[in-house]
Design a protein around this motif. Structure first.
Motif, PDB file in Angstrom:
ATOM      1  N   VAL A  75       0.907  -1.133   0.294  1.00 29.65           N
ATOM      2  CA  VAL A  75       0.062   0.438  -0.223  1.00 29.65           C
ATOM      3  C   VAL A  75       0.536   1.066  -0.317  1.00 29.65           C
ATOM      4  CG1 VAL A  75      -1.857   1.397   1.226  1.00 29.65           C
ATOM      5  CG2 VAL A  75      -1.599  -1.484   1.295  1.00 29.65           C
ATOM      6  N   ASN A  93       2.275   6.318   2.460  1.00 31.02           N
ATOM      7  CA  ASN A  93       1.097   6.230   3.429  1.00 31.02           C
ATOM      8  C   ASN A  93       2.522   6.500   4.203  1.00 31.02           C
ATOM      9  OD1 ASN A  93      -0.165   5.212   5.308  1.00 31.02           O
ATOM     10  ND2 ASN A  93       1.166   2.948   4.978  1.00 31.02           N
ATOM     11  N   ILE A 122      -2.816  -0.045  -4.237  1.00 32.02           N
ATOM     12  CA  ILE A 122      -2.445  -1.114  -3.995  1.00 32.02           C
ATOM     13  C   ILE A 122      -2.110  -1.850  -4.801  1.00 32.02           C
ATOM     14  CG2 ILE A 122      -3.372  -3.633  -2.315  1.00 32.02           C
ATOM     15  CD1 ILE A 122      -6.099  -1.391  -1.800  1.00 32.02           C
ATOM     16  N   VAL A 131      -3.362   1.596   6.836  1.00 31.61           N
ATOM     17  CA  VAL A 131      -2.881   2.890   6.093  1.00 31.61           C
ATOM     18  C   VAL A 131      -3.327   3.429   7.200  1.00 31.61           C
ATOM     19  CG1 VAL A 131      -4.980   2.799   4.718  1.00 31.61           C
ATOM     20  CG2 VAL A 131      -2.644   4.159   3.829  1.00 31.61           C
TER      21      VAL A 131
END
Length: 593
Positions: A521, A524, A532, A589
């Motif tokens: 992900v 972040n 993703i 996240v």
């Protein structure tokens, strides 16, 4: 950069934080913001040399009181030790409180700031004291107080009041911090040789001025003047702790096996005698550790830090350890009672990491408004945190809605929210001095070489009740325990150590973040778009969950990558759950717009 303000002063020398953690001082608005913040208890003991003069305030005729402010209140005599208006400091515990003491009470005789009615008062001995036969003398007195902008101190005259020397204890802006409690009793000793030594007409005068604030109070008892011994080293304080990312020694009273780290010991040693002394500080754990500082020659009145040249690393098994402290000198001292400090006991265990001393001695609250309070912890080895333990006082309110929160600390000193627990109401049993465990919604890996803040938190009830009152135990060095005031959205530091502890027990319930996920992900934290990317093509459902487990967004992926917008999401931490019908993988996240 986050501005960290001070909520209470700690009278100890623990060094300073690294440069990125700028600490500014400000005051809180109300003198009633906290249940009990406190001074470092006095390490001074009664002066040991020959007693030359004393007064226990049992005879009011030996003292003269003046009232110089527009307020009619001033020093008064009392024989009721329970007259002290602060529960944590009442009754007055001076040696002869029941025989009488002097007391001035701004709390009871004022009701607001700057109302043109200040309390200004002095109390002086009537008959001059003859000290002509003693060149080196020390004044000591027992007292207790709570500070809120009041000025207090003692003046000494060697010529029957023609001239005075002022030994100020506090003033209107010296601390710029609210609600500081003294010890009970606090013992203050002052070398007055330069003013009163060899003089035949010595006067002592206690003075108080609330500076037209709605201040607190001051009580004084058991005043003495003693000769100063030729050789006398005093161990004022011991500095204990392990030093990690936070940059100062942090003392721990419970240490998980995974976080055992070298502990350093230093003594603040003062020469309170007349002649030079050659002093060495010692920390001893019988049969395990013998720590010695390099010897240091201290001249009269000099206070310095003596640090053991070796550190103690506890054995890697569950056990309780006790270390004793003392200072020794090459010279023969008349009395060595003040050469010893209280011992330090800590427990090595499996899962609990605590900074508090274990016995409730006060509490922190915010009059029913939103606040958070807790401690900084250094991490020495990677470990998973599963929960946070909290103790509350009996002043907390059944039904108060409490949660705990975990923050990391970035390179600029910012507290970065990581995760929290569910909100759990306090029940009656929680108010009985028990430890309540709050499982985190997302057990999180704490990384070695970093510091973290764990807090107990409440949104409050709008000021209807006390709501949450978090117990405190012991004293924290400035800038190592923190208090967030939701009414002004500001972090302060507090020196009453909150009973808020890390719990590393993996048996606690909670949502586990999956390790070895087959997807990434990024970015972040994310501001507008979350991407993703999968290691291999996948056909799966993606769910975005709040930390309470509520599903806030869903989508599907058929391939190696997808993305979604953060529109409609508030700043905070979310869980990304990927399910292909057989396996479920979870990661988190952070959304920061």
């Amino acid at each position: 950069m986050k501005k960290i303000y001070s909520i209470i002063l700690c009278l100890s020398v623990f060094g300073s934080l690294s440069a990125q953690k700028n600490i500014d001082a400000t005051e809180k608005v109300s003198k009633h913001d906290n249940v009990s913040q406190k001074f470092k208890p006095s390490a001074q003991t009664e002066t040991k040399g020959a007693l030359l003069w004393s007064d226990d305030f049992s005879d009011a005729s030996t003292w003269a009181i003046t009232i110089d402010g527009s307020n009619a209140a001033g020093w008064e005599f009392s024989t009721d030790p329970s007259v002290i208006p602060v529960g944590d400091l009442s009754p007055l515990a001076s040696t002869s409180a029941a025989n009488g003491f002097i007391f001035v009470n701004s709390d009871a005789n004022n009701s607001g700031d700057f109302n043109g009615d200040p309390i200004i008062t002095t109390c002086s001995n009537v008959t001059p004291i003859d000290l002509s036969a003693s060149s080196f003398v020390k004044l000591s007195y027992e007292h207790n107080f709570r500070w809120w902008h009041d000025t207090r101190g003692v003046r000494v005259s060697g010529d029957n009041g023609a001239t005075w020397t002022d030994y100020e204890m506090s003033n209107e802006t010296e601390y710029s911090l609210p609600n500081q409690n003294s010890g009970n009793p606090e013992v203050t000793s002052i070398d007055i040789s330069a003013v009163a030594g060899g003089m035949s007409e010595v006067l002592v005068q206690f003075y108080y001025d609330d500076n037209d604030y709605w201040g607190w109070y001051w009580s004084v008892d058991d005043v003495r003047i003693n000769e100063i011994d030729p050789f006398d080293a005093e161990l004022n304080e011991v500095i204990i702790g392990s030093t990690g990312f936070w940059g100062v020694p942090l003392p721990y009273f419970q240490v998980p096996i995974s976080q055992i780290a070298p502990i350093s010991f230093s003594g603040l040693v003062q020469n309170v005698g007349v002649d030079d002394v050659n002093a060495t500080f010692m920390a001893t754990y019988t049969g395990v550790y013998d720590g010695l500082s390099d010897p240091m020659t201290l001249s009269q009145g000099i206070l310095d830090t003596l640090t053991c040249t070796t550190e103690l690393t506890a054995p890697g098994s569950a056990a309780t350890h006790t270390i004793e402290f003392m200072v020794v000198t090459d010279e023969e001292e008349v009395d060595e009672a003040n050469n010893v400090a209280n011992s330090y006991t800590f427990e090595v265990n499996d899962f609990i990491y605590s900074r508090d001393a274990g016995t409730e001695d006060g509490g922190s609250y915010n009059e029913g408004n939103e606040f958070e309070v807790g401690n900084i912890f250094d991490i020495y080895n990677d470990v998973m945190i599963h929960g946070v333990d909290v103790n509350v006082t009996s002043q907390a309110v059944e039904g108060a809605e409490v949660r705990v929160k975990l923050y990391s600390v970035d390179a600029e000193g910012e507290f970065i929210f990581v995760t929290e627990s569910d909100i759990l109401p306090l029940n009656a049993d929680d108010l009985a001095g028990v430890t309540k465990t709050y499982p985190l919604q997302i057990p999180t890996t704490l990384m070695a070489g970093n510091s973290y803040l764990v807090v107990a938190a409440t949104y409050g009830d709008g000021g209807v009740t006390y709501d949450l009152v978090v117990a405190t135990s012991g004293i924290s060095a400035a800038n190592t325990s923190y208090y967030y005031d939701g009414t002004d959205a500001t972090w302060y530091y507090t020196t009453g150590t909150p009973m808020v502890r890390m719990n590393l027990n993996p048996d606690l319930a909670g949502i586990e973040e999956t390790t070895n996920n087959s997807f990434e992900v990024y970015p972040n934290p994310a501001s507008d778009l979350v991407n993703i990317k999968f290691n291999d093509a996948i056909n799966a459902q993606i769910s975005v969950l709040s930390l309470s487990g509520k599903e806030v967004m869903t989508s599907t992926v058929n391939g190696t990558q997808t993305s979604f917008s953060t529109n409609g999401l508030s700043n905070g931490v979310y869980m990304i759950k990927v399910s292909n019908g057989t396996d479920v993988q979870i990661t988190k996240v952070v959304v920061r717009k």
